[in-house]
Write a protein that holds these residues in place. Structure first.
Motif, PDB file in Angstrom:
ATOM      1  N   CYS A  94      37.471  49.545  41.060  1.00 21.94           N
ATOM      2  CA  CYS A  94      36.972  49.812  42.413  1.00 21.94           C
ATOM      3  C   CYS A  94      38.193  49.826  43.328  1.00 21.94           C
ATOM      4  O   CYS A  94      38.795  48.787  43.582  1.00 21.94           O
ATOM      5  N   GLU A  98      32.394  48.776  47.934  1.00 18.04           N
ATOM      6  CA  GLU A  98      31.619  47.817  47.139  1.00 18.04           C
ATOM      7  C   GLU A  98      30.489  48.573  46.444  1.00 18.04           C
ATOM      8  O   GLU A  98      29.773  49.343  47.071  1.00 18.04           O
ATOM      9  N   THR A 110      28.168  43.540  40.445  1.00 16.66           N
ATOM     10  CA  THR A 110      28.717  44.089  41.674  1.00 16.66           C
ATOM     11  C   THR A 110      30.230  44.055  41.595  1.00 16.66           C
ATOM     12  O   THR A 110      30.804  43.084  41.111  1.00 16.66           O
ATOM     13  N   LYS A 112      33.901  44.834  43.852  1.00 20.04           N
ATOM     14  CA  LYS A 112      34.536  45.026  45.150  1.00 20.04           C
ATOM     15  C   LYS A 112      35.947  45.527  44.921  1.00 20.04           C
ATOM     16  O   LYS A 112      36.418  45.590  43.779  1.00 20.04           O
ATOM     17  N   ARG A 113      36.634  45.823  45.993  1.00 17.50           N
ATOM     18  CA  ARG A 113      37.996  46.358  45.930  1.00 17.50           C
ATOM     19  C   ARG A 113      38.855  45.581  44.932  1.00 17.50           C
ATOM     20  O   ARG A 113      38.885  44.352  44.946  1.00 17.50           O
ATOM     21  N   GLY A 131      28.035  49.444  50.127  1.00 16.62           N
ATOM     22  CA  GLY A 131      28.798  49.164  51.344  1.00 16.62           C
ATOM     23  C   GLY A 131      28.440  50.123  52.461  1.00 16.62           C
ATOM     24  O   GLY A 131      27.621  51.035  52.298  1.00 16.62           O
ATOM     25  N   ALA A 135      32.900  54.485  48.942  1.00 17.03           N
ATOM     26  CA  ALA A 135      33.423  53.656  47.863  1.00 17.03           C
ATOM     27  C   ALA A 135      34.136  54.576  46.882  1.00 17.03           C
ATOM     28  O   ALA A 135      33.679  55.697  46.622  1.00 17.03           O
TER      29      ALA A 135
END
Length: 145
Positions: A94, A98, A110, A112-113, A131, A135
């Motif tokens: 990622c 998100e 899940t 995230k960055r 988000g 993304a």
């Protein structure tokens, strides 16, 4: 204007170099135009990043893989995308935003960055951008020999 001493000059150089490093950091996603790349589905675009077939005059150093291909998949906010089967083994990251992912194995997760995960050839993957902004999923596609 007053004289610049060595300490001030050094601090200026360090600050300038740091800014240059951040600006050219390859792990920081560059924003894509809304029409850039190939549309996979409404709100989902694939942007080719890089491809390499051989490593320094020899075949790939990863057994079973001849080349690698890197691309980014850009998901607009709140978009869902289903893929019934990965075409190859992959390592994904990622890069921005998100996302919620589900390989339909009963364990959705899940990311995230900067989170990273893997996908196996033939495995399904459902992706949802959860988000408020776009993304970006970076895919390192391992192409079989």
């Amino acid at each position: 204007m007053g004289e610049i001493d060595r300490r001030s000059a050094l601090m200026f150089c360090v600050a300038t170099a740091g800014t240059t490093l951040v600006a050219t950091n390859p792990t920081v996603a560059e924003p894509y135009r809304p029409d850039e790349g190939k549309e996979l589905a409404p709100g989902v675009r694939l942007v080719e990043v890089s491809e390499r077939e051989a490593m320094h005059g020899r075949d790939s150093v990863l057994p079973g893989y001849k080349r690698i291909k890197i691309f980014d998949i850009v998901f607009q906010p709140k978009v869902r995308h289903k893929d019934d089967a990965m075409r190859n083994d992959m390592v994904c990251q990622c890069v921005d935003g998100e996302m919620r992912l589900d390989h339909r194995d009963g364990h959705p997760f899940t990311v995230k960055r900067n989170d990273v995960w893997t996908c196996v050839k033939g495995e399904p993957e459902d992706t949802e951008n959860i988000g408020d902004g776009a993304a970006i999923m970076r895919v390192i596609n391992l192409m079989p020999a």
